[in-house]
Design a protein around this motif. Structure first.
Motif, PDB file in Angstrom:
ATOM      1  N   SER A  51       0.875  -1.094  -0.005  1.00 52.41           N
ATOM      2  CA  SER A  51       0.075   0.150   0.049  1.00 52.41           C
ATOM      3  C   SER A  51       0.849   1.248  -0.079  1.00 52.41           C
ATOM      4  O   SER A  51       0.443   2.297  -0.530  1.00 52.41           O
ATOM      5  N   HIS A  52       1.942   1.248   0.751  1.00 54.63           N
ATOM      6  CA  HIS A  52       2.895   2.419   0.423  1.00 54.63           C
ATOM      7  C   HIS A  52       4.035   2.361  -0.653  1.00 54.63           C
ATOM      8  O   HIS A  52       4.364   3.363  -1.188  1.00 54.63           O
ATOM      9  N   SER A  53       4.166   1.006  -1.166  1.00 53.09           N
ATOM     10  CA  SER A  53       5.078   1.050  -2.250  1.00 53.09           C
ATOM     11  C   SER A  53       4.351   1.772  -3.683  1.00 53.09           C
ATOM     12  O   SER A  53       4.971   2.113  -4.588  1.00 53.09           O
ATOM     13  N   GLY A  72       0.289   3.911  -9.662  1.00 52.60           N
ATOM     14  CA  GLY A  72       0.360   3.183  -8.488  1.00 52.60           C
ATOM     15  C   GLY A  72       0.626   1.712  -8.634  1.00 52.60           C
ATOM     16  O   GLY A  72       1.147   0.959  -7.929  1.00 52.60           O
ATOM     17  N   ALA A  73      -0.477   1.135  -9.554  1.00 53.03           N
ATOM     18  CA  ALA A  73      -0.272  -0.446  -9.717  1.00 53.03           C
ATOM     19  C   ALA A  73       0.950  -0.592 -10.295  1.00 53.03           C
ATOM     20  O   ALA A  73       1.556  -1.822  -9.830  1.00 53.03           O
ATOM     21  N   VAL A  74       1.342  -0.044 -11.117  1.00 59.24           N
ATOM     22  CA  VAL A  74       2.860  -0.305 -11.832  1.00 59.24           C
ATOM     23  C   VAL A  74       3.773  -0.277 -10.842  1.00 59.24           C
ATOM     24  O   VAL A  74       4.632  -1.330 -10.568  1.00 59.24           O
ATOM     25  N   ALA A  75       3.907   0.421  -9.961  1.00 56.64           N
ATOM     26  CA  ALA A  75       4.939   0.722  -9.041  1.00 56.64           C
ATOM     27  C   ALA A  75       4.758  -0.400  -7.993  1.00 56.64           C
ATOM     28  O   ALA A  75       5.883  -1.182  -7.526  1.00 56.64           O
ATOM     29  N   GLY A  76       3.388  -0.428  -7.627  1.00 53.14           N
ATOM     30  CA  GLY A  76       3.204  -1.649  -6.652  1.00 53.14           C
ATOM     31  C   GLY A  76       3.572  -3.033  -7.104  1.00 53.14           C
ATOM     32  O   GLY A  76       4.211  -3.885  -6.321  1.00 53.14           O
ATOM     33  N   LEU A  77       3.334  -3.279  -8.407  1.00 52.87           N
ATOM     34  CA  LEU A  77       4.085  -4.723  -9.008  1.00 52.87           C
ATOM     35  C   LEU A  77       5.238  -4.755  -8.961  1.00 52.87           C
ATOM     36  O   LEU A  77       5.849  -5.899  -8.673  1.00 52.87           O
ATOM     37  N   VAL A 193      -4.914  -1.620  -4.603  1.00 46.00           N
ATOM     38  CA  VAL A 193      -4.966  -0.648  -5.723  1.00 46.00           C
ATOM     39  C   VAL A 193      -6.497  -0.553  -5.808  1.00 46.00           C
ATOM     40  O   VAL A 193      -6.965   0.700  -5.977  1.00 46.00           O
ATOM     41  N   ILE A 194      -7.300  -1.582  -6.028  1.00 42.96           N
ATOM     42  CA  ILE A 194      -8.650  -1.220  -6.375  1.00 42.96           C
ATOM     43  C   ILE A 194      -9.382  -0.830  -4.977  1.00 42.96           C
ATOM     44  O   ILE A 194     -10.449  -0.295  -5.162  1.00 42.96           O
ATOM     45  N   SER A 195      -8.717  -1.141  -3.943  1.00 42.05           N
ATOM     46  CA  SER A 195      -9.382  -0.703  -2.630  1.00 42.05           C
ATOM     47  C   SER A 195      -8.961   0.749  -2.135  1.00 42.05           C
ATOM     48  O   SER A 195      -9.482   1.118  -1.282  1.00 42.05           O
TER      49      SER A 195
END
Length: 312
Positions: A51-53, A72-77, A193-195
């Motif tokens: 969630s922070h990444s 955010g999704a790209v960075a999280g993955l 991400v979706i939440s």
């Protein structure tokens, strides 16, 4: 009776509340299912890390003026992939690796944002959630992504459980442990991400972990846990939204407080693993053992129970 009926029906008269209920329930269900795997794995910290990444991805997206959620999704993955790779060295525990990348990603996000003045207002909804301001396209996105997440989770459910219970046995059985790690991290990332719009970046960990922790206290069966966790998540999200509408308070925060209240009740009152049940067993160990033996299933032959008899 009329007042209760008005309380239950009034929010549904507004389109923005109908959208909010739809997204909240879907996020609660998906987070419950994925969170059950996270809790079984004993890696609750991954939810906080992911969630922070996503933060640096959002920062880059803000600076370059493109979709914040996509950034955010790209960075999280990417962060989840890095955690999966570095966690293969068993000299380091998984939570240590997660802590390293969690701090690094958040630090990177702060540095990037420091180059873009006037960002705080634009990112407020990302950090704290804005479930009452979502659009029809947001509802569709959450529905499609949530369905895909549930399908993938169902397809690899047995494998994920096997790896969670015993990594070495899973590896000896020929399961692709590293690939399954990546799948789980990716599932967690997309769920986070979706939440984000429901509860925001700061509180999303509660929606991912707390319902699953409640289910873990209530049952010893993995199948039942996979049902209870999403039910608790969806129920808490619904109650939180009702309270938000009635008292004009922050929806994301109330959703988290409701699910936390459910956790405290489970911690106290769970029939086998709650505090009160544990104290009863300590006071009456012989009676608890007898009740446990009585509740155990009898031996069966072709599905029929057998009677235990003694010779005269």
């Amino acid at each position: 009776m009329s007042a209760v009926l008005d309380f239950l029906t009034a929010p549904w008269e507004h389109l923005f509340m109908r959208r909010a209920f739809a997204v909240a329930v879907m996020c609660g269900i998906v987070s419950g299912v994925i969170g059950a795997h996270v809790v079984l794995r004993g890696m609750a910290f991954i939810g906080d890390a992911v969630s922070h990444s996503v933060f640096p991805g959002v920062a880059v997206a803000f600076v370059l003026h493109f979709n914040l959620v996509l950034g955010g999704a790209v960075a999280g993955l990417l962060t989840a992939l890095a955690v999966a790779v570095f966690s293969q060295n068993r000299r380091l525990k998984e939570d240590s690796v997660i802590g390293v990348f969690f701090a690094a990603a958040f630090g990177l996000g702060i540095v990037i944002l420091s180059t873009a003045p006037g960002y705080s207002g634009s990112l407020e909804s990302f950090l704290f959630g804005q479930i009452l301001g979502i659009s029809d396209s947001d509802v569709v996105t959450v529905a499609v992504m949530g369905l895909l997440l549930l399908l993938v989770a169902g397809a690899v459910h047995k494998e994920l459980v096997t790896v969670s219970l015993d990594r070495e046995t899973a590896r000896a059985a020929g399961l692709p442990v590293f690939a399954l790690d990546i799948v789980l991290y990716a599932l967690v990332t997309v769920t986070v991400v979706i939440s984000l719009q429901a509860v925001g970046n700061i509180l999303v960990l509660a929606l991912l972990i707390t319902p699953a922790a409640c289910a873990r206290l209530l049952t010893d069966r993995i199948g039942a846990m996979m049902v209870l966790a999403p039910a608790i998540g969806a129920g808490a999200a619904t109650v939180g939204l009702y309270l938000s509408y009635a008292y004009n308070l922050a929806a994301g925060g109330l959703i988290v407080l409701v699910v936390t209240a459910v956790f405290i009740l489970c911690w106290l009152l769970a029939p086998r693993h709650g505090l009160l049940a544990t104290r009863r067993r300590r006071r009456d160990p012989d009676g608890a053992a007898a009740r446990r033996r009585a509740s155990e299933p009898r031996p069966t032959v072709d599905g029929m129970p057998t009677e235990t008899t003694t010779a005269p």
